[in-house]
Design a protein around this motif. Structure first.
Motif, short mmCIF file in Angstrom:
data_model
loop_
_atom_site.label_atom_id
_atom_site.label_comp_id
_atom_site.label_asym_id
_atom_site.label_seq_id
_atom_site.Cartn_x
_atom_site.Cartn_y
_atom_site.Cartn_z
N MET A 1 0.94 -1.15 0.05
CA MET A 1 -0.08 -0.08 0.03
C MET A 1 0.85 1.17 -0.07
N THR A 2 0.26 2.12 -0.69
CA THR A 2 1.38 3.44 -0.91
C THR A 2 0.98 4.20 0.43
N PRO A 3 2.09 4.72 1.13
CA PRO A 3 1.80 5.69 2.08
C PRO A 3 1.51 6.78 1.73
N TYR A 4 0.42 7.41 2.81
CA TYR A 4 -0.27 8.73 2.41
C TYR A 4 -0.73 9.18 3.82
N THR A 5 -0.80 10.61 3.55
CA THR A 5 -1.40 11.32 4.76
C THR A 5 -3.05 11.63 4.72
N HIS A 6 -3.60 11.16 5.59
CA HIS A 6 -5.05 11.15 5.45
C HIS A 6 -5.56 12.60 6.07
N ILE A 7 -6.38 13.24 5.48
CA ILE A 7 -6.76 14.62 5.84
C ILE A 7 -8.19 14.29 5.94
N GLU A 8 -8.94 14.55 7.21
CA GLU A 8 -10.36 14.22 7.07
C GLU A 8 -11.20 15.15 8.11
N THR A 9 -10.39 16.19 8.53
CA THR A 9 -11.04 17.29 9.26
C THR A 9 -10.77 18.71 9.03
N SER A 10 -11.48 19.71 9.28
CA SER A 10 -11.03 21.02 8.59
C SER A 10 -9.77 21.46 9.49
N GLN A 11 -9.65 21.09 10.65
CA GLN A 11 -8.35 21.51 11.46
C GLN A 11 -7.11 20.72 10.61
N GLN A 12 -7.34 19.53 10.41
CA GLN A 12 -6.11 19.07 9.50
C GLN A 12 -6.08 19.59 8.15
N LEU A 13 -7.16 20.14 7.40
CA LEU A 13 -6.77 20.57 6.20
C LEU A 13 -6.17 21.94 6.33
N ARG A 14 -6.63 22.61 7.38
CA ARG A 14 -5.85 24.06 7.64
C ARG A 14 -4.33 24.07 7.99
N GLU A 15 -4.21 22.67 8.75
CA GLU A 15 -2.41 22.67 9.16
C GLU A 15 -1.82 22.14 7.91
N PHE A 16 -2.60 21.38 6.98
CA PHE A 16 -2.01 20.88 5.77
C PHE A 16 -1.65 22.22 4.91
N ILE A 17 -2.65 23.14 4.64
CA ILE A 17 -2.48 24.36 3.84
C ILE A 17 -1.22 25.09 4.59
N ALA A 18 -1.26 25.28 5.85
CA ALA A 18 -0.12 25.97 6.48
C ALA A 18 1.21 25.42 6.04
N SER A 19 1.25 24.30 6.33
CA SER A 19 2.57 23.43 6.03
C SER A 19 3.04 23.51 4.66
N PHE A 20 2.28 23.51 3.46
CA PHE A 20 2.58 23.78 2.15
C PHE A 20 2.91 25.16 1.95
N LEU A 21 2.22 26.04 2.54
CA LEU A 21 2.54 27.62 2.33
C LEU A 21 3.92 27.88 2.89
N THR A 22 4.07 27.28 4.15
CA THR A 22 5.43 27.71 4.90
C THR A 22 6.52 27.00 4.14
N ALA A 23 6.39 25.87 3.64
CA ALA A 23 7.55 25.17 3.02
C ALA A 23 7.73 25.58 1.25
N GLY A 24 6.89 26.51 1.03
CA GLY A 24 6.96 27.17 -0.20
C GLY A 24 6.78 26.15 -1.56
N THR A 25 5.75 24.94 -1.27
CA THR A 25 5.74 24.01 -2.35
C THR A 25 4.79 24.88 -3.53
N LYS A 26 5.30 24.40 -4.82
CA LYS A 26 4.93 25.06 -5.96
C LYS A 26 3.97 24.33 -6.61
N SER A 27 3.93 23.05 -6.58
CA SER A 27 3.01 22.13 -7.45
C SER A 27 2.32 20.82 -6.60
N PHE A 28 1.27 20.46 -7.07
CA PHE A 28 0.66 19.39 -6.51
C PHE A 28 0.24 18.82 -7.79
#
Length: 291
Positions: A1-28
């Motif tokens: 099974m491919t490892p993945y991060t499961h995002i299933e709450t609004s809090q987790q989604l906000r944290e995910f958004i904050a993390s990629f903005l901080t990391a400067g992720t350019k593309s998904f």
């Protein structure tokens, strides 16, 4: 099974958004799974699969939409300028407009380049064409094309199938961009122009009765009848939370429109809907008489 991060709450989604903005992720790399009048009534955004080149993410959009904060977070991510590499974004963009009232931004649709290069097939075929990887997914596709993406918890095998759709998007983008260099400057300009508008709505959303085969060949009266009969069927399906085809199949509705009545066409359990369709017939007749 491919490892993945499961995002299933609004809090987790906000944290995910904050993390990629901080990391400067350019593309998904991004793809969706949805429910479209197959198991329940209506169209629903269920899952968003992401790959940043190293890690996979599964956003449970169905769960997250249960709160206003979750809806706002989904819209923030989808409307953000971060690049979203997709294959044929049209249906995904449409479901976002219908369910979230939002417009996906930053889409890089590799299908646009593929078509400009003469490839008209699906994603699996493009992986084989450009990356020379044989995707043995025929059985899985047959199994999960009609899967219920609203069921929770989702089987891990089903999630694995969903993640396959983002696995090769970055590699395909790189391959197609290299291949695109062989096109003229004018052709490349046209591709990038199409890319900027690929997620936007190009035509008005047509109601269901206008999408039937040979709708334009119906005469005026038949078009009036089919509008009222389709609307009645939709109201019944919404009330019962079932796909409209579970009320009456589309072919029967077309026959009802062509004959101007439901009588002789509804059978068995369908007869319990005769009252609603009779009201629809009477409304159609009244409209035609008043014109």
């Amino acid at each position: 099974m491919t490892p993945y991060t499961h995002i299933e709450t609004s809090q987790q989604l906000r944290e995910f958004i904050a993390s990629f903005l901080t990391a400067g992720t350019k593309s998904f790399a991004m793809d969706f799974e949805e429910e479209s009048n197959l198991h329940v009534y209506g169209e629903h955004l269920c899952l968003i699969q992401l790959f940043d080149g190293k890690k996979y993410y599964v956003i449970d959009a169905w769960k997250i939409q249960n709160s206003p904060d979750g809806v706002n977070s989904l819209k923030f991510f989808l409307e953000s300028p971060v690049e979203k590499v997709m294959f044929d974004c049209s249906s995904d963009a449409a479901i976002v407009r219908k369910t979230l009232g939002s417009q996906i931004a930053g889409v890089f649709d590799i299908r646009i380049i593929a078509q400009a290069l003469g490839y008209m097939g699906n994603l699996t075929g493009l992986v084989e064409r450009n990356l020379h990887i044989i995707c043995d997914s025929g059985t899985a596709k047959k199994k999960y094309q009609r899967a219920n993406w609203m069921k929770r918890p989702l089987p891990e095998e089903q999630i694995e199938y969903a993640l396959d759709d983002v696995k090769y998007l970055f590699d395909l983008k790189q391959s197609l961009e290299e291949e695109m260099k062989g096109l003229s400057a004018q052709q490349q300009k046209g591709i990038m122009s199409a890319m900027r508008n690929c997620a936007k709505q190009k035509h008005r959303e047509r109601p269901g009765w206008e999408k039937i085969c040979n709708y334009k060949l119906l005469n005026h009266c038949e078009k009036v009848y089919i509008r009222y009969f389709f609307t009645a069927r939709d109201v019944l399906a919404k009330k019962a939370n079932v796909p409209p085809m579970n009320i009456v199949d589309k072919q029967t509705v077309v026959k009802m429109a062509k004959t101007g009545t439901w009588e002789g066409l509804l059978e068995g359990p369908q007869l319990r809907y005769s009252g609603a369709f009779e009201q629809a017939r009477m409304k159609a007749c009244a409209e035609m008489e008043n014109k």
